[in-house]
Motif scaffolding. Structure first.
Motif, PDB file in Angstrom:
ATOM      1  N   GLU A 173      12.048  -9.782   0.549  1.00  0.00           N
ATOM      2  CA  GLU A 173      11.067  -8.744   0.229  1.00  0.00           C
ATOM      3  C   GLU A 173      10.051  -8.559   1.362  1.00  0.00           C
ATOM      4  O   GLU A 173       9.545  -7.457   1.577  1.00  0.00           O
ATOM      5  CB  GLU A 173      10.338  -9.104  -1.068  1.00  0.00           C
ATOM      6  N   ALA A 174       9.803  -9.640   2.115  1.00  0.00           N
ATOM      7  CA  ALA A 174       8.865  -9.571   3.239  1.00  0.00           C
ATOM      8  C   ALA A 174       9.523  -9.052   4.509  1.00  0.00           C
ATOM      9  O   ALA A 174       8.861  -8.944   5.549  1.00  0.00           O
ATOM     10  CB  ALA A 174       8.256 -10.952   3.491  1.00  0.00           C
ATOM     11  N   GLY A 175      10.816  -8.742   4.438  1.00  0.00           N
ATOM     12  CA  GLY A 175      11.522  -8.209   5.598  1.00  0.00           C
ATOM     13  C   GLY A 175      12.014  -9.261   6.571  1.00  0.00           C
ATOM     14  O   GLY A 175      12.337  -8.944   7.726  1.00  0.00           O
ATOM     15  N   LEU A 176      12.102 -10.507   6.126  1.00  0.00           N
ATOM     16  CA  LEU A 176      12.535 -11.598   6.992  1.00  0.00           C
ATOM     17  C   LEU A 176      13.992 -11.959   6.738  1.00  0.00           C
ATOM     18  O   LEU A 176      14.486 -11.883   5.605  1.00  0.00           O
ATOM     19  CB  LEU A 176      11.687 -12.844   6.735  1.00  0.00           C
ATOM     20  N   GLY A 177      14.696 -12.405   7.797  1.00  0.00           N
ATOM     21  CA  GLY A 177      15.984 -13.039   7.625  1.00  0.00           C
ATOM     22  C   GLY A 177      15.788 -14.435   7.055  1.00  0.00           C
ATOM     23  O   GLY A 177      14.738 -15.048   7.230  1.00  0.00           O
ATOM     24  N   VAL A 178      16.815 -14.933   6.375  1.00  0.00           N
ATOM     25  CA  VAL A 178      16.710 -16.231   5.705  1.00  0.00           C
ATOM     26  C   VAL A 178      17.765 -17.195   6.232  1.00  0.00           C
ATOM     27  O   VAL A 178      18.968 -16.897   6.197  1.00  0.00           O
ATOM     28  CB  VAL A 178      16.879 -16.080   4.180  1.00  0.00           C
ATOM     29  N   ASN A 179      17.294 -18.352   6.716  1.00  0.00           N
ATOM     30  CA  ASN A 179      18.146 -19.486   7.057  1.00  0.00           C
ATOM     31  C   ASN A 179      17.797 -20.627   6.108  1.00  0.00           C
ATOM     32  O   ASN A 179      16.774 -20.592   5.418  1.00  0.00           O
ATOM     33  CB  ASN A 179      17.919 -19.939   8.503  1.00  0.00           C
TER      34      ASN A 179
END
Length: 247
Positions: A189-195
């Motif tokens: 939702e914050a526009g970040l990619g997730v690792n």
């Protein structure tokens, strides 16, 4: 989007460093993982070089650029002057900033964003100018991703140690998984990619990926090497990729 595997080879270097010998080879074992299908290699060169040495980092980046175009190097560390200089020199595909003290055995907590706001904004700006993607290590807490986005991160890596640690307690495992899932959705939702990373195994990865199929990368070291002692480096790549749906 399939989640991709980055193999952390710190444990390979730690074993090598027990003797004044060149084996097991960090680049050699990395080649096996990459040839088996891993998308990249992760290393965490600590100030005392107790496992990965700076020479290893340079050897890895040379190998990747020459022989494995399209594969990635993730350089993990605390953003002190020496680490920043190394990142600017080699320009890895991804830099993962972790809030480790020098003597820590492993990364075991995420950033305190309020206490480190100015530090993180400054080092992220420097690394982005050099062309690397920036990820920040965060606790499994859905309040954290927005703070990572505010200081300029491209991605977060969710600390999955608490999830991996409750392998013998099914009810607690569900609770810890829910925390990771909520954090991943907050990051999206914050526009970040997730690792994600720490204590992930072929047994606990399927439940995580089923809940968060948009995780872009898992970085796995201890669990991977433990599995490889039984199955071999190449076979463990297959096992982890199958567990995360990459095969």
């Amino acid at each position: 989007m399939k989640t991709r595997l980055s193999v952390n080879v710190n444990a390979v270097a730690a074993l090598r460093n027990r003797r004044d010998l060149p084996w097991p080879s960090v680049t050699g074992m990395s080649r096996i993982a990459l040839d088996a299908g891993a998308k990249g290699i992760t290393v965490h060169p600590r100030p005392d070089e107790r496992h990965i040495r700076r020479k290893d980092v340079r050897d890895l980046v040379d190998m990747l650029r020459k022989d494995y175009p399209g594969k990635e190097l993730c350089l993990e560390g605390y953003p002190d002057n020496r680490f920043m200089a190394l990142c600017e020199e080699i320009k890895p595909d991804q830099v993962l900033f972790v809030p480790d003290l020098p003597g820590q055995t492993t990364s075991d907590h995420g950033w305190d964003f309020a206490a480190n706001d100015a530090l993180l904004r400054g080092v992220i700006e420097v690394i982005k100018r050099s062309g690397s993607r920036v990820s920040l290590f965060v606790d499994p807490d859905p309040a954290q991703p927005a703070k990572a986005a505010a200081v300029g991160a491209d991605r977060i890596e969710i600390y999955t140690g608490p999830y991996g640690a409750c392998h013998s307690d099914a009810d607690l495992e569900k609770t810890r998984l829910a925390e990771v899932v909520a954090t991943a959705h907050a990051a999206k939702e914050a526009g970040l990619g997730v690792n994600a990373g720490h204590d992930l195994t072929p047994d606990n990865l399927p439940a995580l990926i089923a809940e968060v199929p948009f995780i872009r990368e898992v970085s796995i070291g201890h669990g991977f090497v433990a599995d490889a002692l039984i199955h071999g480096f190449a076979k463990s790549v297959e096992r982890f990729q199958a567990a995360m749906g990459e095969r």
